[in-house]
Scaffold this motif. Structure first.
Motif, PDB file in Angstrom:
ATOM      1  N   MET A 262       0.848  -1.188   0.000  1.00 41.91           N
ATOM      2  CA  MET A 262       0.000   0.000   0.000  1.00 41.91           C
ATOM      3  C   MET A 262       0.892   1.249   0.000  1.00 41.91           C
ATOM      4  O   MET A 262       1.805   1.358   0.815  1.00 41.91           O
ATOM      5  CB  MET A 262      -0.897  -0.024   1.234  1.00 41.91           C
ATOM      6  CG  MET A 262      -1.871   1.093   1.292  1.00 41.91           C
ATOM      7  SD  MET A 262      -3.105   0.723   2.561  1.00 41.91           S
ATOM      8  CE  MET A 262      -4.182   2.060   2.297  1.00 41.91           C
ATOM      9  N   PRO A 263       0.633   2.189  -0.901  1.00 44.75           N
ATOM     10  CA  PRO A 263       1.487   3.385  -0.968  1.00 44.75           C
ATOM     11  C   PRO A 263       1.307   4.291   0.243  1.00 44.75           C
ATOM     12  O   PRO A 263       0.236   4.340   0.845  1.00 44.75           O
ATOM     13  CB  PRO A 263       1.016   4.078  -2.244  1.00 44.75           C
ATOM     14  CG  PRO A 263      -0.321   3.523  -2.548  1.00 44.75           C
ATOM     15  CD  PRO A 263      -0.395   2.175  -1.917  1.00 44.75           C
ATOM     16  N   LYS A 264       2.380   4.987   0.591  1.00 38.36           N
ATOM     17  CA  LYS A 264       2.311   5.962   1.681  1.00 38.36           C
ATOM     18  C   LYS A 264       1.619   7.210   1.171  1.00 38.36           C
ATOM     19  O   LYS A 264       1.922   7.706   0.097  1.00 38.36           O
ATOM     20  CB  LYS A 264       3.710   6.320   2.175  1.00 38.36           C
ATOM     21  CG  LYS A 264       4.365   5.197   2.904  1.00 38.36           C
ATOM     22  CD  LYS A 264       5.611   5.673   3.585  1.00 38.36           C
ATOM     23  CE  LYS A 264       6.224   4.477   4.286  1.00 38.36           C
ATOM     24  NZ  LYS A 264       6.932   4.815   5.456  1.00 38.36           N
ATOM     25  N   LYS A 265       0.693   7.717   1.975  1.00 36.62           N
ATOM     26  CA  LYS A 265      -0.041   8.921   1.595  1.00 36.62           C
ATOM     27  C   LYS A 265       0.751  10.165   1.999  1.00 36.62           C
ATOM     28  O   LYS A 265       1.203  10.274   3.140  1.00 36.62           O
ATOM     29  CB  LYS A 265      -1.404   8.940   2.278  1.00 36.62           C
ATOM     30  CG  LYS A 265      -2.362   7.905   1.719  1.00 36.62           C
ATOM     31  CD  LYS A 265      -3.696   7.925   2.428  1.00 36.62           C
ATOM     32  CE  LYS A 265      -4.389   9.242   2.197  1.00 36.62           C
ATOM     33  NZ  LYS A 265      -5.725   9.305   2.782  1.00 36.62           N
ATOM     34  N   ILE A 266       0.912  11.087   1.058  1.00 37.41           N
ATOM     35  CA  ILE A 266       1.626  12.334   1.299  1.00 37.41           C
ATOM     36  C   ILE A 266       0.682  13.498   1.017  1.00 37.41           C
ATOM     37  O   ILE A 266       0.087  13.590  -0.055  1.00 37.41           O
ATOM     38  CB  ILE A 266       2.867  12.453   0.378  1.00 37.41           C
ATOM     39  CG1 ILE A 266       3.805  11.244   0.555  1.00 37.41           C
ATOM     40  CG2 ILE A 266       3.600  13.771   0.603  1.00 37.41           C
ATOM     41  CD1 ILE A 266       4.392  11.116   1.947  1.00 37.41           C
ATOM     42  N   ALA A 267       0.533  14.383   1.997  1.00 31.60           N
ATOM     43  CA  ALA A 267      -0.303  15.575   1.836  1.00 31.60           C
ATOM     44  C   ALA A 267       0.526  16.682   1.200  1.00 31.60           C
ATOM     45  O   ALA A 267       1.675  16.913   1.592  1.00 31.60           O
ATOM     46  CB  ALA A 267      -0.828  16.042   3.195  1.00 31.60           C
ATOM     47  N   LEU A 268      -0.054  17.330   0.211  1.00 31.33           N
ATOM     48  CA  LEU A 268       0.578  18.487  -0.425  1.00 31.33           C
ATOM     49  C   LEU A 268      -0.234  19.713  -0.034  1.00 31.33           C
ATOM     50  O   LEU A 268      -1.428  19.791  -0.327  1.00 31.33           O
ATOM     51  CB  LEU A 268       0.583  18.329  -1.948  1.00 31.33           C
ATOM     52  CG  LEU A 268       1.270  17.081  -2.501  1.00 31.33           C
ATOM     53  CD1 LEU A 268       1.099  17.015  -4.005  1.00 31.33           C
ATOM     54  CD2 LEU A 268       2.735  17.058  -2.117  1.00 31.33           C
TER      55      LEU A 268
END
Length: 75
Positions: free
Chosen positions: A1-7
């Protein structure tokens, strides 16, 4: 599962260079990352006096950020 990154884009302007950079980051992110713009235009200005009873938008924003592994600020 990909890591979620907030922009978080610091400019509210429609033609913002920072928003264009954020969209490019989303496009070029490796499969191991899932980048997503988290909007801040609706947030009230920060006021430490409100920390004990924060506005709803602050609470929702903080709760949403808890779902991300990291944050990138584009300013």
């Amino acid at each position: 599962m990909p890591k979620k990154i907030a922009l978080i884009v610091g400019s509210m302007r429609k033609g913002s260079f920072n928003r264009k950079m954020a969209k490019t980051l989303i496009e070029i992110a490796p499969p191991s990352l899932a980048a997503e713009i988290v909007e801040i235009g609706h947030l009230e200005m920060y006021n430490q006096d409100l920390d004990d009873d924060p506005p709803r938008s602050w609470v929702e924003f903080r709760t949403r950020l808890q779902n991300f592994a990291g944050v990138i600020f584009l300013t």
